[in-house]
Design an enzyme around this catalytic site. Sequence first.
Site, PDB file in Angstrom:
ATOM      1  N   ASP A 134     -43.589  34.396 -16.931  1.00 26.94           N
ATOM      2  CA  ASP A 134     -42.754  34.070 -16.673  1.00 26.94           C
ATOM      3  C   ASP A 134     -41.546  35.385 -17.416  1.00 26.94           C
ATOM      4  OD1 ASP A 134     -40.526  33.408 -15.497  1.00 26.94           O
ATOM      5  OD2 ASP A 134     -40.724  31.552 -15.913  1.00 26.94           O
ATOM      6  N   ASP A 189     -35.760  32.029  -7.725  1.00 19.76           N
ATOM      7  CA  ASP A 189     -36.428  29.950  -7.951  1.00 19.76           C
ATOM      8  C   ASP A 189     -36.025  29.459  -6.553  1.00 19.76           C
ATOM      9  OD1 ASP A 189     -37.776  30.697 -10.329  1.00 19.76           O
ATOM     10  OD2 ASP A 189     -36.727  29.015 -10.954  1.00 19.76           O
TER      11      ASP A 189
HETATM   12  C1  GLA Z   1     -38.351  29.914 -13.979  1.00 21.24           C
HETATM   13  C2  GLA Z   1     -39.523  30.278 -12.454  1.00 21.24           C
HETATM   14  C3  GLA Z   1     -39.892  29.306 -12.112  1.00 21.24           C
HETATM   15  C4  GLA Z   1     -40.594  28.574 -13.137  1.00 21.24           C
HETATM   16  C5  GLA Z   1     -39.791  28.229 -14.624  1.00 21.24           C
HETATM   17  C6  GLA Z   1     -39.975  26.943 -15.337  1.00 21.24           C
HETATM   18  O1  GLA Z   1     -37.451  29.743 -13.430  1.00 21.24           O
HETATM   19  O2  GLA Z   1     -39.409  31.222 -11.546  1.00 21.24           O
HETATM   20  O3  GLA Z   1     -41.287  29.515 -11.157  1.00 21.24           O
HETATM   21  O4  GLA Z   1     -41.842  29.091 -13.758  1.00 21.24           O
HETATM   22  O5  GLA Z   1     -39.047  28.874 -15.158  1.00 21.24           O
HETATM   23  O6  GLA Z   1     -39.502  27.209 -16.197  1.00 21.24           O
END
Ligand code: GLA
Length: 368
Positions: A134, A189
């Site tokens: 990430d 997301d």
């Molecule tokens: C980010 C990623 C998500 C998830 C969260 C976890 O937002 O894009 O897919 O992994 O972090 O905290």
Amino acid sequence: MGIGRLSDGLAPTPPMGWNSWNRFGVKIDENLVLETAEAMIATGMRDAGYRYVVIDDGWMAPNRDRNGDFVADPEKFPSGIKTLADRIHALGLRFGIYTDAGTKTCQDLPASLGYEFRDARRFAEWGVDYVKVDWCHTNGMGPRALYAKWAMAFHAARRPMVLSICEWGRSRPWEWAGAIGHLWRTSWDIQPEWSSILTILDRQAELHSFAGPDHWNDPDMLEVGNGDLTPDQNRAHFAFWSMLAAPLMAGNDLRTMTDATRDILIAPEIVAIDQDAGGRQGRRLWRDGDIDTWVRDLATGGEHVIAVLNRGSATREVRIALEDIGVAPRTNVRVRDLWKRSAVGKTRREILIATSANSATVLGVSAG
Ligand code: GLA
């Protein structure tokens, strides 16, 4: 473009599996993961192609050990990650894990900046098959260089591990990430809402030329079975992710899902679109108000899939001329409904589709 692409055979078709984040957030533990792995088998998902069981953010303890190694949260994962991975492997599945390239994860837990080689080695020792990296808390850093360091760290760890790049499409990763990792997020997301699915879909329309075997655009994990998505919206989401050759990472509770949700996730002729050996991502032919028409060419060359999305609230009729999808004039084609798994008929000119509100119609077109 103009740079090399990975071709290490680790993700010849888009990876399929389950990831804990969309449904469970940081509320994960080893029982959930094992029960999910068992459900993957009992529901037929493993047989449908789902392989990776991935724990996302929230698995790590708040501190590293005195050597600087990652430690799993002892309350959530009392048996340790290696034991968990062994048990997942014993079920004929693969195990995936999450870290973050910066100083902390998005949930403010320990992350990997400066520990890339150590963490890759530890993941390899644990038997990890897939790592999502990430991008939170990476102020001022260049994603290309840092993810390239991860690729080197995997190489040094001497275990084949899929690298899932997750910088949300900020630095046009489709232009560089194919040389470094196996999949890269192209957007922020996803949420279990129709508007989120449409927003993400619109961002993919120009990205088809960047995907192929071992390097895939990732429009984020599935929300099928989550939130208030209707059955038609769930089907449309799943069909379009398959048109996009997206990694199919289920994000729902596999232990309690309805038969209707399971039937979407394992729909054989839809999964087959996603997993087509040619790896040619679908593209949008046109958008006309509430109606999108997309086409994907399959490996055999002569076969195409048409997906028509109706974003609106009224039923609409759509006409598609065969020449618009690259079929030579006067060729006789068979048309098949890939959700219903039944023949629609034959034509040599055009296809007429009636599509209901908030749904996707998916048709296979092949010569004959
Ligand atoms: C980010 C990623 C998500 C998830 C969260 C976890 O937002 O894009 O897919 O992994 O972090 O905290």
